[in-house]
Enzyme design. Structure first.
Site, PDB file in Angstrom:
ATOM      1  CE  LYS A   1      -3.489  -2.151   2.985  1.00  0.00           C
ATOM      2  NZ  LYS A   1      -3.988  -2.185   4.372  1.00  0.00           N
ATOM      3  N   GLY A   2       2.060   1.186   0.520  1.00  0.00           N
ATOM      4  CA  GLY A   2       2.831   2.375   0.867  1.00  0.00           C
ATOM      5  C   GLY A   2       3.090   3.380  -0.244  1.00  0.00           C
TER       6      GLY A   2
ATOM      7  CD  GLU B   1       8.406  -0.738  -2.240  1.00  0.00           C
ATOM      8  OE1 GLU B   1       7.283  -0.212  -2.195  1.00  0.00           O
ATOM      9  OE2 GLU B   1       8.653  -1.859  -1.793  1.00  0.00           O
ATOM     10  CG  ASP B   2       6.715   2.394   0.475  1.00  0.00           C
ATOM     11  OD1 ASP B   2       7.469   1.469   0.088  1.00  0.00           O
ATOM     12  OD2 ASP B   2       5.930   2.257   1.420  1.00  0.00           O
TER      13      ASP B   2
ATOM     14  CG  ASP C   1      14.510  -0.970   6.073  1.00  0.00           C
ATOM     15  OD1 ASP C   1      15.626  -0.508   6.343  1.00  0.00           O
ATOM     16  OD2 ASP C   1      13.765  -1.470   6.936  1.00  0.00           O
TER      17      ASP C   1
ATOM     18  CE  LYS D   1      14.199   3.420   6.773  1.00  0.00           C
ATOM     19  NZ  LYS D   1      13.571   2.645   7.859  1.00  0.00           N
TER      20      LYS D   1
ATOM     21  CG  PHE E   1       9.863   3.021  11.402  1.00  0.00           C
ATOM     22  CD1 PHE E   1      10.111   1.761  10.895  1.00  0.00           C
ATOM     23  CD2 PHE E   1       8.562   3.509  11.391  1.00  0.00           C
ATOM     24  CE1 PHE E   1       9.089   0.990  10.368  1.00  0.00           C
ATOM     25  CE2 PHE E   1       7.529   2.737  10.870  1.00  0.00           C
ATOM     26  CZ  PHE E   1       7.791   1.476  10.363  1.00  0.00           C
TER      27      PHE E   1
ATOM     28  CG  ASP F   1       1.868   1.338   7.369  1.00  0.00           C
ATOM     29  OD1 ASP F   1       2.756   1.101   6.517  1.00  0.00           O
ATOM     30  OD2 ASP F   1       1.409   0.480   8.134  1.00  0.00           O
TER      31      ASP F   1
ATOM     32  NE  ARG G   1      -1.372   2.521   4.849  1.00  0.00           N
ATOM     33  CZ  ARG G   1      -0.348   1.712   4.619  1.00  0.00           C
ATOM     34  NH1 ARG G   1       0.690   2.145   3.934  1.00  0.00           N
ATOM     35  NH2 ARG G   1      -0.353   0.478   5.075  1.00  0.00           N
TER      36      ARG G   1
END
Ligand code: IMP
Ligand code: MG
Length: 181
Positions: free
Chosen positions: A47-48, A103-104, A107, A135, A156, A163, A169
């Site tokens: 969802k991000g 993609e959001d 990581d 990151k 984070f 989220d 969000r």
């Protein structure tokens, strides 16, 4: 009704709205130049990425179709499980198409790397990736990001589609919250 003190707990600003929008305009220009009028399939990783995706595709000067791929890797925790669950598959075949995955955040890199391998197997004419955030100090696998918005630290982050436990969000900026101990 007593006043809520939620405003005291709003995540701190890491990347303000104006910086996000300025960087999106640059990314959109770069992508539009690279494909030069060729039609792409823009794949939004749910969802991000839904806010990043919808803002960015409106800036692209390209013919395109949009597809949505649902993946879930985190549950409610703040660290990657490394396990990727596909919750919604694409509707259209990718064979012979120029595909760009949005993609959001990257990581550990495990999620994007898994997604790219899955999509590669569908034999697109080309496959590139675009991530709003990366990151670099958290990477656990080699993954290639063709178009990158911002490198950030290990904090984070939430907001602008991203989220924590399903919340935040709708924040218009990228913020950060304190780590669990
Ligand atoms: P990776 O597999 O560790 O690269 O994680 C990628 C996915 O984890 C992203 O698509 C996000 O959904 C989630 N994620 C990673 N870092 C964060 C963060 O700082 N905040 C919220 N979600 C995150
Ligand atoms: Mg994600």
């Amino acid at each position: 009704m007593p006043m809520s003190d939620d405003s005291n707990r709003l995540p701190k600003v890491l990347i303000p709205q104006v910086k996000l929008h300025a960087r999106l305009a640059e990314l959109a220009q770069e992508i539009s130049n690279d494909y030069q009028g060729n039609e792409i399939v823009a794949v939004c990783i749910l969802k991000g990425s839904f806010i990043f995706f919808s803002d960015l595709i409106r800036l692209l000067d390209l013919p395109m179709t949009c597809e949505f791929l649902g993946v879930s890797s985190y549950g409610n925790k703040m660290s990657s499980s490394g396990e990727v669950k596909v919750t919604l598959d694409l509707n259209e075949p990718l064979s012979g198409r120029h595909v760009v995955v949005f993609e959001d955040i990257v990581d550990t890199g495990l999620t994007l790397s898994y997604i790219l391998n899955q999509l590669k197997a569908r034999r697109p004419a080309s496959l590139k990736s675009c991530s709003l955030l990366l990151k670099p100090d958290s990477l656990k696998t080699e993954v290639h990001v063709d178009y990158l918005g911002f490198k950030i630290g290990k904090e984070f982050v939430v907001g602008y589609g991203i989220d924590y436990a399903g919340k935040y969000r709708g924040l218009p900026y990228i913020g950060y919250v304190e780590q669990d101990h």
